[in-house]
Write a protein that holds these residues in place. Structure first.
Motif, PDB file in Angstrom:
ATOM      1  N   CYS A   1      88.133  28.912  -2.259  1.00 46.94           N
ATOM      2  CA  CYS A   1      89.567  28.973  -2.564  1.00 46.94           C
ATOM      3  C   CYS A   1      89.919  30.209  -3.396  1.00 46.94           C
ATOM      4  O   CYS A   1      91.015  30.773  -3.256  1.00 46.94           O
ATOM      5  CB  CYS A   1      89.994  27.710  -3.305  1.00 46.94           C
ATOM      6  SG  CYS A   1      89.977  26.212  -2.292  1.00 46.94           S
TER       7      CYS A   1
ATOM      8  N   PRO B   1      94.850  31.614   7.306  1.00 46.51           N
ATOM      9  CA  PRO B   1      94.929  30.297   6.665  1.00 46.51           C
ATOM     10  C   PRO B   1      93.997  29.345   7.414  1.00 46.51           C
ATOM     11  O   PRO B   1      93.985  29.322   8.652  1.00 46.51           O
ATOM     12  CB  PRO B   1      96.399  29.895   6.832  1.00 46.51           C
ATOM     13  CG  PRO B   1      96.900  30.700   7.976  1.00 46.51           C
ATOM     14  CD  PRO B   1      96.093  31.957   8.021  1.00 46.51           C
TER      15      PRO B   1
ATOM     16  N   ALA C   1      99.750  27.137   2.706  1.00 55.34           N
ATOM     17  CA  ALA C   1      99.236  27.317   1.350  1.00 55.34           C
ATOM     18  C   ALA C   1     100.208  28.069   0.458  1.00 55.34           C
ATOM     19  O   ALA C   1      99.873  28.484  -0.630  1.00 55.34           O
ATOM     20  CB  ALA C   1      97.896  28.052   1.397  1.00 55.34           C
ATOM     21  N   GLY C   2     101.414  28.263   0.933  1.00 60.63           N
ATOM     22  CA  GLY C   2     102.389  29.016   0.152  1.00 60.63           C
ATOM     23  C   GLY C   2     103.352  28.098  -0.562  1.00 60.63           C
ATOM     24  O   GLY C   2     103.033  26.959  -0.901  1.00 60.63           O
TER      25      GLY C   2
ATOM     26  N   SER D   1      89.328  35.904   1.770  1.00 56.53           N
ATOM     27  CA  SER D   1      90.378  36.883   2.070  1.00 56.53           C
ATOM     28  C   SER D   1      91.611  36.238   2.683  1.00 56.53           C
ATOM     29  O   SER D   1      92.699  36.820   2.656  1.00 56.53           O
ATOM     30  CB  SER D   1      89.841  37.962   3.027  1.00 56.53           C
ATOM     31  OG  SER D   1      89.505  37.394   4.289  1.00 56.53           O
ATOM     32  N   GLY D   2      91.446  35.051   3.263  1.00 57.09           N
ATOM     33  CA  GLY D   2      92.594  34.316   3.775  1.00 57.09           C
ATOM     34  C   GLY D   2      93.018  33.254   2.776  1.00 57.09           C
ATOM     35  O   GLY D   2      92.997  33.487   1.566  1.00 57.09           O
ATOM     36  N   GLN D   3      93.390  32.089   3.268  1.00 54.36           N
ATOM     37  CA  GLN D   3      93.813  30.984   2.405  1.00 54.36           C
ATOM     38  C   GLN D   3      93.156  29.696   2.871  1.00 54.36           C
ATOM     39  O   GLN D   3      93.219  29.363   4.057  1.00 54.36           O
ATOM     40  CB  GLN D   3      95.331  30.796   2.448  1.00 54.36           C
ATOM     41  CG  GLN D   3      96.134  31.978   1.914  1.00 54.36           C
ATOM     42  CD  GLN D   3      97.623  31.775   2.156  1.00 54.36           C
ATOM     43  OE1 GLN D   3      98.037  31.340   3.227  1.00 54.36           O
ATOM     44  NE2 GLN D   3      98.422  32.071   1.142  1.00 54.36           N
ATOM     45  N   VAL D   4      92.505  28.996   1.966  1.00 55.37           N
ATOM     46  CA  VAL D   4      92.025  27.653   2.278  1.00 55.37           C
ATOM     47  C   VAL D   4      93.195  26.707   2.059  1.00 55.37           C
ATOM     48  O   VAL D   4      93.564  26.385   0.924  1.00 55.37           O
ATOM     49  CB  VAL D   4      90.823  27.261   1.397  1.00 55.37           C
ATOM     50  CG1 VAL D   4      90.400  25.823   1.704  1.00 55.37           C
ATOM     51  CG2 VAL D   4      89.657  28.223   1.623  1.00 55.37           C
ATOM     52  N   VAL D   5      93.812  26.308   3.147  1.00 57.23           N
ATOM     53  CA  VAL D   5      95.003  25.457   3.071  1.00 57.23           C
ATOM     54  C   VAL D   5      94.642  24.077   2.544  1.00 57.23           C
ATOM     55  O   VAL D   5      95.399  23.463   1.794  1.00 57.23           O
ATOM     56  CB  VAL D   5      95.670  25.357   4.457  1.00 57.23           C
ATOM     57  CG1 VAL D   5      96.865  24.406   4.415  1.00 57.23           C
ATOM     58  CG2 VAL D   5      96.101  26.732   4.938  1.00 57.23           C
TER      59      VAL D   5
ATOM     60  N   CYS E   1      92.194  22.814  -4.167  1.00 55.13           N
ATOM     61  CA  CYS E   1      93.129  22.765  -3.036  1.00 55.13           C
ATOM     62  C   CYS E   1      93.357  21.308  -2.670  1.00 55.13           C
ATOM     63  O   CYS E   1      92.658  20.420  -3.165  1.00 55.13           O
ATOM     64  CB  CYS E   1      92.577  23.558  -1.840  1.00 55.13           C
ATOM     65  SG  CYS E   1      91.153  22.790  -1.046  1.00 55.13           S
TER      66      CYS E   1
ATOM     67  N   SER F   1     103.711  24.003  -0.577  1.00 58.24           N
ATOM     68  CA  SER F   1     102.443  23.424  -0.176  1.00 58.24           C
ATOM     69  C   SER F   1     102.124  22.203  -1.033  1.00 58.24           C
ATOM     70  O   SER F   1     102.725  21.971  -2.081  1.00 58.24           O
ATOM     71  CB  SER F   1     101.317  24.455  -0.308  1.00 58.24           C
ATOM     72  OG  SER F   1     101.178  24.868  -1.654  1.00 58.24           O
TER      73      SER F   1
END
Length: 387
Positions: free
Chosen positions: A122, A104, A355-356, A126-130, A155, A359
């Motif tokens: 976004c 994240p 980001a879950g 592979s991760g999350q753009v918080v 986002c 959020s």
């Protein structure tokens, strides 16, 4: 640039600890940090590091203090910043993967560098753009335009650009722009007095510049594309022009403070002979200089002063069209810590919600008034000048 004294660094560090202490350190969150790497900035970057893992620091190339660069390079990864490269979604994504794959991440921005590629970041990272934290009005407008073009930002984007905590910085930046412009003009044996000025853009910086010019006994004409801003300029005693051409006609100093494209190719032809042109931001934003290639001959005419000349016409450009105040440190004193504290608070808010589920909704956000008041009260405890 003058280094901070040890007690000044310690006081800034203590202030930032007080601010960041209100937020749980989220070591699972990474941060990419675009910043002006000036003399006071290492203390801020260390505060960022207490709230998130600093994946990389990306200093803005025209505002790097060598001592600060050396200090930070020994503590955090530092990479080169290139606006054109970050505007390429493929490059931006590859870079983000190289620094924070699967993590994240919060993007700390100064000028909307991530805006052109944000939707791809976004959607494909592979991760999350918080989320993003943006510092400038120029960047705010870039993200606002992105949201309008997409229908919705991909986002959350926290903007501190229009925060009341930024007002002192904006006012003092305007003062420093005027100081630096005058210093460069004087380096040629010339002075401000006796040359009418034009201020293009009457936002917070433009207002400060116009006021400082007035205090230096320099008459200023204001142009802003927004008629509301022109009425405000008039109410504060400034002459106004209804067109850009009227504003710059006969001006001996033109200060571009729009954060957008202020002078285009045709506008330069209307600049008076011998006039000086200064900007508050990047030449890429304010000035269409590339259009002058082949039309004007450029020659050095003193430190950071370039003479543009063609048959029958010449003018002077200060600092290559970049933010003129960075030549003299762009210092606004301890007031910069107010803005940096709000950035930290926005980072802490984003890191806490992630980001879950739960959020923040995609879109533009601001810190609430209560948080800003707490930051201001804390700042006063450290920097109000009392023993």
């Amino acid at each position: 640039m003058t280094a901070l004294e040890d007690f000044e660094i310690s006081r800034a560090e203590a202030f930032f600890r007080r601010v960041t202490g209100r937020y749980a350190a989220e070591r699972g969150v990474s941060a990419l940090v675009i910043t002006h790497l000036l003399g006071e900035r290492p203390a801020f970057l260390r505060a960022v590091g207490r709230m998130a893992e600093v994946a990389a620091v990306l200093p803005k190339p025209k505002s790097i203090d060598p001592a600060a660069m050396e200090e930070i390079t020994g503590q955090m990864p530092v990479d080169e910043l290139d606006r054109a490269a970050f505007a390429d979604p493929g490059h931006a994504l590859a870079y983000l993967e190289s620094r924070a794959a699967g993590q994240p991440v919060v993007l700390l921005d100064v000028g909307g560098y991530f805006a052109p590629s944000l939707a791809d970041l976004c959607g494909r990272f592979s991760g999350q753009v918080v989320g993003v934290v943006e510092d400038t009005e120029n960047g705010h407008q870039r993200y606002e335009a992105l949201g309008a073009s997409l229908g919705k930002l991909p986002c959350p984007v926290f903007s501190v650009a229009r925060s009341p905590l930024k007002d002192p910085e904006d006012y003092l930046v305007g003062q420093s722009v005027t100081f630096s412009a005058e210093a460069l003009i004087r380096s040629r044996g010339d002075i401000l007095q006796g040359r009418p000025a034009a201020v293009i853009g009457y936002g917070k910086l433009g207002r400060s510049i116009a006021a400082m010019l007035h205090a230096r006994h320099v008459g200023a004409t204001v142009f802003d594309s927004d008629p509301v801003q022109r009425t405000q300029a008039m109410s504060q005693g400034f002459r106004t022009a209804s067109t850009l051409a009227q504003a710059i006609a006969g001006a001996g100093l033109i200060v571009c403070a729009t954060g957008n494209l202020a002078l285009r190719e045709d506008d330069f032809a209307r600049v008076a002979n011998g006039a000086y042109i200064a900007s508050v931001t990047s030449s890429d934003d304010e000035l269409e200089l590339e259009a002058l290639d082949g039309l004007y001959v450029r020659t050095a005419s003193g430190p950071h002063v370039t003479r543009y000349a063609r048959t029958g016409h010449f003018f002077y450009l200060l600092a290559d069209g970049n933010a003129v105040n960075f030549l003299h440190g762009a210092s606004v004193g301890a007031f910069i810590f107010l803005v940096q504290a709000e950035i930290l608070a926005a980072l802490g808010t984003l890191a806490a919600v992630g980001a879950g589920p739960g959020s923040l909704e995609p879109g533009l956000h601001e810190l609430d008034a209560t948080e800003r008041s707490l930051i201001a009260a804390t700042w006063l405890r450290y920097f109000d000048g009392t023993p």
